[in-house]
Structure formats: structure tokens, C-alpha cells
Design a protein around this motif. Sequence first.
Motif, PDB file in Angstrom:
ATOM      1  N   LEU A  52       0.828  -1.214   0.000  1.00 56.06           N
ATOM      2  CA  LEU A  52       0.000   0.000   0.000  1.00 56.06           C
ATOM      3  C   LEU A  52       0.861   1.262   0.000  1.00 56.06           C
ATOM      4  N   ASN A  53       2.011   1.214   0.650  1.00 58.47           N
ATOM      5  CA  ASN A  53       2.926   2.359   0.592  1.00 58.47           C
ATOM      6  C   ASN A  53       3.403   2.600  -0.835  1.00 58.47           C
ATOM      7  N   ALA A  54       3.668   1.514  -1.543  1.00 58.89           N
ATOM      8  CA  ALA A  54       4.075   1.643  -2.943  1.00 58.89           C
ATOM      9  C   ALA A  54       2.934   2.207  -3.789  1.00 58.89           C
ATOM     10  N   GLU A  55       1.713   1.738  -3.522  1.00 58.15           N
ATOM     11  CA  GLU A  55       0.545   2.258  -4.243  1.00 58.15           C
ATOM     12  C   GLU A  55       0.368   3.752  -3.975  1.00 58.15           C
ATOM     13  N   HIS A  56       0.529   4.131  -2.726  1.00 57.83           N
ATOM     14  CA  HIS A  56       0.376   5.539  -2.348  1.00 57.83           C
ATOM     15  C   HIS A  56       1.447   6.398  -3.009  1.00 57.83           C
ATOM     16  N   GLU A  57       2.672   5.918  -2.974  1.00 55.43           N
ATOM     17  CA  GLU A  57       3.774   6.685  -3.558  1.00 55.43           C
ATOM     18  C   GLU A  57       3.628   6.797  -5.074  1.00 55.43           C
ATOM     19  N   ALA A  58       3.058   5.776  -5.695  1.00 50.79           N
ATOM     20  CA  ALA A  58       2.847   5.812  -7.145  1.00 50.79           C
ATOM     21  C   ALA A  58       1.911   6.950  -7.540  1.00 50.79           C
ATOM     22  N   LEU A  59       1.021   7.319  -6.631  1.00 53.75           N
ATOM     23  CA  LEU A  59       0.108   8.436  -6.895  1.00 53.75           C
ATOM     24  C   LEU A  59       0.758   9.782  -6.614  1.00 53.75           C
ATOM     25  N   GLU A  60       1.657   9.806  -5.636  1.00 55.72           N
ATOM     26  CA  GLU A  60       2.214  11.070  -5.167  1.00 55.72           C
ATOM     27  C   GLU A  60       3.521  11.464  -5.852  1.00 55.72           C
ATOM     28  N   HIS A  61       4.187  10.527  -6.507  1.00 53.68           N
ATOM     29  CA  HIS A  61       5.535  10.798  -7.008  1.00 53.68           C
ATOM     30  C   HIS A  61       5.534  11.802  -8.158  1.00 53.68           C
ATOM     31  N   LYS A  62       6.675  12.440  -8.313  1.00 52.71           N
ATOM     32  CA  LYS A  62       6.880  13.354  -9.434  1.00 52.71           C
ATOM     33  C   LYS A  62       7.607  12.612 -10.553  1.00 52.71           C
ATOM     34  N   LYS A  63       7.764  13.270 -11.683  1.00 47.77           N
ATOM     35  CA  LYS A  63       8.293  12.596 -12.868  1.00 47.77           C
ATOM     36  C   LYS A  63       9.680  12.009 -12.658  1.00 47.77           C
ATOM     37  N   ASN A  64      10.479  12.633 -11.839  1.00 50.03           N
ATOM     38  CA  ASN A  64      11.852  12.158 -11.648  1.00 50.03           C
ATOM     39  C   ASN A  64      11.988  11.178 -10.481  1.00 50.03           C
ATOM     40  N   GLN A  65      10.856  10.676  -9.967  1.00 54.70           N
ATOM     41  CA  GLN A  65      10.901   9.799  -8.798  1.00 54.70           C
ATOM     42  C   GLN A  65      10.411   8.381  -9.089  1.00 54.70           C
ATOM     43  N   GLU A  66      10.353   8.013 -10.366  1.00 52.83           N
ATOM     44  CA  GLU A  66       9.873   6.676 -10.713  1.00 52.83           C
ATOM     45  C   GLU A  66      10.725   5.579 -10.087  1.00 52.83           C
ATOM     46  N   GLY A  67      12.023   5.849  -9.965  1.00 49.99           N
ATOM     47  CA  GLY A  67      12.923   4.856  -9.378  1.00 49.99           C
ATOM     48  C   GLY A  67      12.578   4.552  -7.933  1.00 49.99           C
TER      49      GLY A  67
END
Length: 315
Positions: free
Chosen positions: A273-288
Motif C-alpha cells: 500500500l505504501n508503494a501504491e500511495h507513492e505511485a500516486l504522489e511521485h513526481k516525474k523524476n521519482q519513478e525509481g
Amino acid sequence: MVEMTLSHGLFEWSAASLSTLGSLSLWVMGDVDTAQYIGECALKMQEKIESEAGKAKTLITLYLFTLHHVKPLQCFSKPFLEGYRSGMRTGDKSAAMICLFSYVFLQYVIGKPLKMIEEQCKVSVSQMEELKEGEQALCQKISWQFYLNLMGLSNETVELRGKAMDETGVEFTTLSHAMFVLTKVNAYSLFGEYELGARMALKRADKQVLSLKGGSFRSMIFLFHRSLCLYAMVRKNRKKNEKYTAEASRIRKQLTDSLKEQNPNVLHYVSILNAEHEALEHKKNQEGDVCRLYNDAIIMSARGGYTHDAALAQE
């Protein structure tokens, strides 16, 4: 009965009544430490009681409703089987069938092969019906049909209709309806019907039975799949799903708080769920960073034996 034990000493229902007190302290006050302490005392008390008349109920209360907050689910199979056998020996067939159903469902949660679980469902439903334990038989049929759907042995995916049961026109009890809701949410999540799952999640159906504190160990998987459906709908249309976002975050926080209280069974759920949450919140340079979170979730799930959840995170 607890007062009776304190006043007059141990009798056959002392441990069962004390275990109920522990469960109530968890449900009413949300106090995991107190519930664990009382639960451990109840187990020691049960060992000292010569009669096993109340043993099955003691094990149900502790391992179904209390100890999953502090003990890994992988060690629950033996107590459930012990409760089943004790219930059958003492004629407490209702408690025996609850233990049997809980044992079979546990095998799914901890990632055992579906073929083995499906065979156990067939045998257990037959016994439940023979003993006229209709409520447990219905709960088992709900799960059984879900497993058949997952195995591709049904023409349906999210509809519980096939060899084991047909959900149409079923008269549910409170318990069986909670099992139905849990199973439907799981099916919606696993088969990608996220909108249906999110709608059901917002209804908060069967809240009391499926609550994290006071509900059974099944509540953890229910909350997890509810949140997955909600996050999926947020990804689909971020601007119009504030309710979905708020509810998904609320569930994630609930499971995270449980992890902070040393619940060993929610680590992989929280990681996903943390990964799911971060996938929504991340910016373009934070995919890694997001990829690392998913990889961590996969590793944690696999290490815990939750191979089906590891596969889910892989998707």
C-alpha cells in the motif's frame, strides 16, 4: 464467569471466559497489549484445566479474534486443528466447525496451493452439512466458489456462481454476509473490477464483524484489498475521487498503526500500500523510488510465504 473463577477457582469454562474478556478489551478499548496478556493467561489456564469442554471456544476466541495482532499467522494452523478435534471430542460441533472453517481459510491467507485448499473445502462442506452447521457451510461455500473462480474452474470471475454455490437468492446471516462481502472485495481486487470493489469499500459494509480490532484475522486481508481497489480508482481519475483517496489513506494508516504496534502479519500489506500511495504522489523524476518500494514489497511478501501477494505486487 471471570468473577466466579477469581472467587472459587478454576472450572471448565474459566479459560474460555477469560479469553472472551481479552477479546472484548481489544474490541472496546483497542488495547492490544492487554488483550495479549489476558490471552496468554487464558492459554496457561486452559493447560491446567483437566476438562476440555471449553477448549475449542478458548482457541477460537484467541486465534480468530485476538492473537493475530501479535503472533504470525503461520503458527495458527495447529491451534485451529486442535480446536476442531477438541470440539468434536466434546460434542461442541459448532465450535469445531468454526475452527475447521478458520483453518481452511487460513491456508489461503498464508499462501498455500489453491488445489489443496479447494479439496479441503469440498471435504469440510460435506462434514458441516452432515452436522447441520448451515452457517459455517455457507461461509465455506462462499470461499470455495471464490477459489474455484481463481483456479479457472468456473465460468465466472467476480460472481460466486458455479460448482460450490450460486450467490443469487441466498439468505445470509450476519456472519455469512460478512464473509460474502470480504470475498467479493477480494474477487473485485484480484480480477481487476476495481470500481465495483471501491463502491463496496465506501459502504463500509459489516464494519463491526470486519473491523481490524475486534474482528477476526480475516479483517486484515479484507482491508488490504479494499484499499487496493480504492487506489486503483484514484489512479484512473485522480481529480474526481477524493472520497476514494481519503478512504484508501484511512485504511493504509489503520494497517500502518497496527504494524507500529508490532503486528507481524501486516508488514507486506503496508509495504504494498505504501508503494501504491507513492505511485500516486511521485513526481516525474521519482519513478525509481516507486519501483524500489514495489520491489521491497515483493521481497517482503515472498519472505513471509505470501507468494500470491508477492505476485500481486509484481503486477
